[in-house]
Design a protein around this motif. Structure first.
Motif, PDB file in Angstrom:
ATOM      1  N   GLU A 180       0.834  -1.214   0.000  1.00  0.00           N
ATOM      2  CA  GLU A 180       0.000   0.000   0.000  1.00  0.00           C
ATOM      3  C   GLU A 180       0.864   1.258   0.000  1.00  0.00           C
ATOM      4  O   GLU A 180       0.595   2.207  -0.733  1.00  0.00           O
ATOM      5  N   LYS A 181       1.911   1.282   0.809  1.00  0.00           N
ATOM      6  CA  LYS A 181       2.783   2.455   0.889  1.00  0.00           C
ATOM      7  C   LYS A 181       3.474   2.734  -0.436  1.00  0.00           C
ATOM      8  O   LYS A 181       3.569   3.877  -0.876  1.00  0.00           O
ATOM      9  N   ARG A 182       3.985   1.693  -1.071  1.00  0.00           N
ATOM     10  CA  ARG A 182       4.742   1.941  -2.291  1.00  0.00           C
ATOM     11  C   ARG A 182       3.848   2.413  -3.443  1.00  0.00           C
ATOM     12  O   ARG A 182       4.335   2.975  -4.413  1.00  0.00           O
ATOM     13  N   GLY A 183       2.554   2.237  -3.303  1.00  0.00           N
ATOM     14  CA  GLY A 183       1.637   2.766  -4.304  1.00  0.00           C
ATOM     15  C   GLY A 183       1.394   4.253  -4.167  1.00  0.00           C
ATOM     16  O   GLY A 183       0.775   4.869  -5.043  1.00  0.00           O
ATOM     17  N   THR A 184       1.909   4.870  -3.082  1.00  0.00           N
ATOM     18  CA  THR A 184       1.687   6.299  -2.846  1.00  0.00           C
ATOM     19  C   THR A 184       2.907   7.155  -3.174  1.00  0.00           C
ATOM     20  O   THR A 184       2.846   8.377  -3.070  1.00  0.00           O
ATOM     21  N   TRP A 186       5.563   8.788  -5.675  1.00  0.00           N
ATOM     22  CA  TRP A 186       5.642   9.090  -7.111  1.00  0.00           C
ATOM     23  C   TRP A 186       6.914   8.572  -7.751  1.00  0.00           C
ATOM     24  O   TRP A 186       6.940   8.256  -8.941  1.00  0.00           O
ATOM     25  N   ASP A 189       6.391   5.389  -9.537  1.00  0.00           N
ATOM     26  CA  ASP A 189       5.432   5.418 -10.638  1.00  0.00           C
ATOM     27  C   ASP A 189       6.165   5.826 -11.915  1.00  0.00           C
ATOM     28  O   ASP A 189       6.577   6.976 -12.062  1.00  0.00           O
TER      29      ASP A 189
END
Length: 378
Positions: A180-184, A186, A189
């Motif tokens: 979850e953290k690594r999806g936030t 940038w 991404d």
């Protein structure tokens, strides 16, 4: 031309580390005045931040396109002269391109663009408009890095035959293991950061330091990445073997998951008659290795240093200077260039350094994905 150069800022609002670094750097030598900005994507946030740092709000714009449009309506002796781009990576190219097309000088955070192709387009644009373009590879601004460059150029350590650069950080370690953290973040991404996280963010600094200090160019490389998890598409750690001009060999090691590391950038250059070592976390010490003589330590501010080193030293010997001063030295060099004054080519990284950086990043990714093979740089 008035002493103060009119500076615009894009990004860097709120608690941005890079924002305060650039603002303080621009103030240190009394060469710049911030006259316009888009600090944040939200106009109210930009206005509030401008008031907080005491920047006039009459030229705080709602977005980048509005900044260009409104500034171009002003007389040339009033409009922004140079813009600093401090936004996430994916905005660097469109902003830099439009600024150059409209006659502004540019100071751009690295990586200069997210692709090598974009970097080459910017390079062609710069040739047409003839403006000043700086890429903020900050560590080139340290006096002892500049001293190393000048001494290598003078042949103090003889022919270079081995280079070793390392940049280790650990800040990504508590993030990468939490899906979850690594999806936030940038930087993880690829649409915002480009094709590389670790090499694109910090490995490119190590690459730049090697070429800056030695005057040599990396000709080919072989790279191995660690992505940590199958669902993570951005590198967290990498090692590149490199081959430079004149049969010089070396290695670049970079990591964002080196647990407990802070900002551990180190570089070592070895030649026939001696070597140099420098550590970013202890930047006032340049170690000269001699064979068979005792180790020598060079420190900033002393008369034995080069003019390039001394020009970047603001305090007497024994007074620590750091990353704000290093960035300020880059801003000082840019100011000289904008005013048409003489300056040393080592005073700020240029468009060429930005293009080389993107070439390096893309080739490290290509080498890894092709099965850890040697690939040639342009």
């Amino acid at each position: 031309m008035p002493k103060k150069i009119r500076l615009g800022i894009l990004g860097g609002g709120g608690d941005s580390l890079i924002g305060v670094l650039h603002r303080v750097a621009s103030f240190i030598n009394d060469n710049y005045e911030i006259v316009g900005a888009v600090f944040n994507p939200d106009l109210e946030d930009s206005m509030a931040f401008a008031k907080e740092i005491d920047v006039p709000t009459n030229r705080i714009y709602k977005d980048f396109d509005t900044l260009i449009e409104e500034e171009m309506k002003l007389p040339e002796d009033q409009r922004i002269q140079v813009c600093s781009i401090l936004t996430p990576n994916f905005l660097h190219f469109p902003m830099a391109k439009k600024l150059l097309d409209n006659g502004f000088h540019v100071i751009c955070e690295k990586p200069m663009t997210t692709t090598y192709e974009e970097a080459k387009i910017l390079q062609e644009t710069l040739k047409k408009v003839g403006k000043v373009f700086a890429v903020t590879h900050t560590y080139t601004g340290y006096p002892m890095v500049r001293q190393m460059r000048e001494m290598i150029k003078e042949g103090v350590i003889g022919k270079v035959h081995k280079v070793d650069a390392q940049y280790y950080q650990g800040w990504m370690n508590p993030i990468i293991h939490d899906k979850e953290k690594r999806g936030t973040v940038w930087r993880l991404d690829p649409k915002k950061a480009g094709i590389s996280s670790c090499m694109g963010d910090i490995g490119v600094h190590a690459f730049n330091m090697i070429e800056f200090t030695t005057g040599l160019q990396v000709k080919s490389l072989l790279c191995d990445f660690n992505y940590m998890y199958d669902d993570n598409v951005m590198d967290m750690d990498g090692t590149a073997l490199i081959r430079l001009d004149n049969n010089v060999k070396g290695v670049i090691r970079a990591s964002q998951v080196a647990t407990g590391e802070e900002n551990n950038l180190t570089i070592a250059i070895y030649g026939q008659k001696g070597g140099f070592k420098w550590e970013q976390e202890n930047p006032n010490y340049l170690y000269k290795l001699n064979d068979p003589e005792p180790l020598q330590v060079y420190k900033p501010g002393h008369e034995y240093n080069s003019k390039l080193s001394l020009d970047g030293t603001k305090l007497p010997p024994g007074h620590p200077e750091g990353i704000f001063d290093a960035m300020a030295n880059i801003y000082l060099g840019v100011a000289k260039a904008i005013r048409g004054e003489d300056y040393n080519s080592g005073e700020f990284p240029t468009m060429t350094d930005g293009v080389r950086g993107l070439n390096f990043i893309e080739n490290t990714v290509a080498s890894h994905k092709q099965g850890n093979v040697w690939v040639d740089m342009d």
